[in-house]
Write a protein that holds these residues in place. Structure first.
Motif, short mmCIF file in Angstrom:
data_model
loop_
_atom_site.label_atom_id
_atom_site.label_comp_id
_atom_site.label_asym_id
_atom_site.label_seq_id
_atom_site.Cartn_x
_atom_site.Cartn_y
_atom_site.Cartn_z
N MET A 239 1.07 -1.23 -0.12
CA MET A 239 0.04 -0.15 -0.09
C MET A 239 0.95 1.25 0.00
N LYS A 240 0.46 2.18 -0.87
CA LYS A 240 1.32 3.37 -0.88
C LYS A 240 0.78 4.32 0.42
N ARG A 241 1.87 4.82 1.17
CA ARG A 241 1.74 5.44 2.14
C ARG A 241 2.43 6.75 1.87
N THR A 242 1.98 7.59 0.93
CA THR A 242 2.49 8.83 0.60
C THR A 242 2.42 9.74 1.67
N TRP A 243 1.28 10.05 2.35
CA TRP A 243 0.92 11.14 3.28
C TRP A 243 1.55 11.06 4.47
N GLU A 244 1.68 9.69 4.75
CA GLU A 244 2.25 9.25 6.02
C GLU A 244 4.01 9.69 5.85
N TYR A 245 4.19 9.32 4.93
CA TYR A 245 5.80 9.61 4.51
C TYR A 245 6.04 11.01 4.41
N VAL A 246 5.28 11.93 3.52
CA VAL A 246 5.45 13.11 3.56
C VAL A 246 5.29 13.95 4.77
N LEU A 247 4.27 13.72 5.68
CA LEU A 247 4.22 14.14 6.99
C LEU A 247 5.23 13.98 7.75
N SER A 248 5.82 12.83 7.68
CA SER A 248 7.02 12.45 8.58
C SER A 248 8.27 13.15 8.33
N ILE A 249 8.42 13.39 6.86
CA ILE A 249 9.48 14.23 6.65
C ILE A 249 9.59 15.79 6.93
N ILE A 250 8.15 16.02 6.82
CA ILE A 250 7.86 17.59 7.28
C ILE A 250 8.20 17.61 8.91
N GLY A 251 7.72 16.73 9.63
CA GLY A 251 8.12 16.71 10.75
C GLY A 251 9.38 16.71 11.26
N VAL A 252 10.26 15.64 10.55
CA VAL A 252 11.68 15.60 10.75
C VAL A 252 12.45 17.11 10.33
N SER A 253 11.94 17.60 9.36
CA SER A 253 12.53 18.76 9.01
C SER A 253 12.23 19.93 9.77
N ILE A 254 11.10 20.23 10.34
CA ILE A 254 10.76 21.24 11.47
C ILE A 254 11.39 21.00 12.70
N ALA A 255 11.79 19.49 13.15
CA ALA A 255 12.40 19.18 14.38
C ALA A 255 13.90 19.70 14.40
N ALA A 256 14.62 19.42 12.94
CA ALA A 256 15.88 19.57 12.70
C ALA A 256 16.03 21.10 12.85
N ILE A 257 15.23 22.04 12.09
CA ILE A 257 15.19 23.58 12.23
C ILE A 257 15.10 23.93 13.83
N PHE A 258 14.13 23.53 14.51
CA PHE A 258 13.93 23.82 15.96
C PHE A 258 15.18 23.46 16.65
N LEU A 259 15.58 22.38 16.35
CA LEU A 259 17.06 21.97 16.94
C LEU A 259 18.06 22.95 16.96
N ILE A 260 18.33 23.38 15.60
CA ILE A 260 19.31 24.20 15.36
C ILE A 260 19.13 25.69 16.01
N VAL A 261 18.03 26.04 15.94
CA VAL A 261 17.54 27.42 16.50
C VAL A 261 17.79 27.15 18.23
N THR A 262 17.34 26.12 18.67
CA THR A 262 17.34 25.91 20.16
C THR A 262 18.95 25.65 20.38
N ILE A 263 19.67 25.26 19.71
CA ILE A 263 21.15 25.03 20.13
C ILE A 263 21.75 26.29 19.96
N ILE A 264 21.57 27.22 19.00
CA ILE A 264 22.08 28.41 18.87
C ILE A 264 21.62 29.42 20.02
N ALA A 265 20.39 29.37 20.36
CA ALA A 265 20.06 30.01 21.69
C ALA A 265 20.52 29.53 22.82
N ALA A 266 20.84 28.25 23.04
CA ALA A 266 21.45 27.79 24.44
C ALA A 266 22.84 28.13 24.29
#
Length: 137
Positions: free
Chosen positions: A1-28
């Protein structure tokens, strides 16, 4: 079964988490480089409110603790999200869904990664593959 939406939403979540991580490390790093306690002391001395030095010190330590807890939760989110993406690509949707929900719960400090991990996690567990029906003539 194609799970395109799950895959795309997971990639968006990982990307947002990576951006937040970079910003939070810079702030710390920035807040560790400046003497935050002295800045807060100076700003409070100009106001008319009275705060003790121990209260200010405790507040600064509490804020830095929250900052580091956010960094740790984002590292966990990044790792869990990447593992879940590889599980989705491998065809193990149930395992990926459970991992995405656990990762979403662990990122309680950050709302956007939480949303982009919980929704595909639920989708992985709820969606069933279509059954093929043979037509006999």
């Amino acid at each position: 079964m194609k799970r395109t939406w799950e895959y795309v939403l997971s990639i968006i979540g990982v990307s947002i988490a990576a951006i937040f991580l970079i910003v939070t490390i810079i702030a710390a790093v920035y807040l560790n480089s400046v003497d935050l306690k002295e800045m807060v002391d100076y700003s409070l001395m100009t106001d008319s409110q009275e705060f003790s030095s121990s209260e200010i010190d405790m507040s600064v330590k509490f804020f830095m603790g929250l900052l580091w807890a956010g960094i740790i939760s984002l590292f966990i989110a990044l790792a869990g999200g990447l593992i879940a993406i590889f599980l989705l690509k491998g065809g193990k949707a149930k395992g990926a869904g459970i991992l995405l929900i656990i990762t979403g719960i662990l990122t309680i400090f950050h709302v956007w990664p939480l949303i982009f991990f919980i929704i595909p996690g639920i989708m992985c567990l709820v969606r069933k593959p279509r059954e093929t029906v043979e037509v006999i003539e």
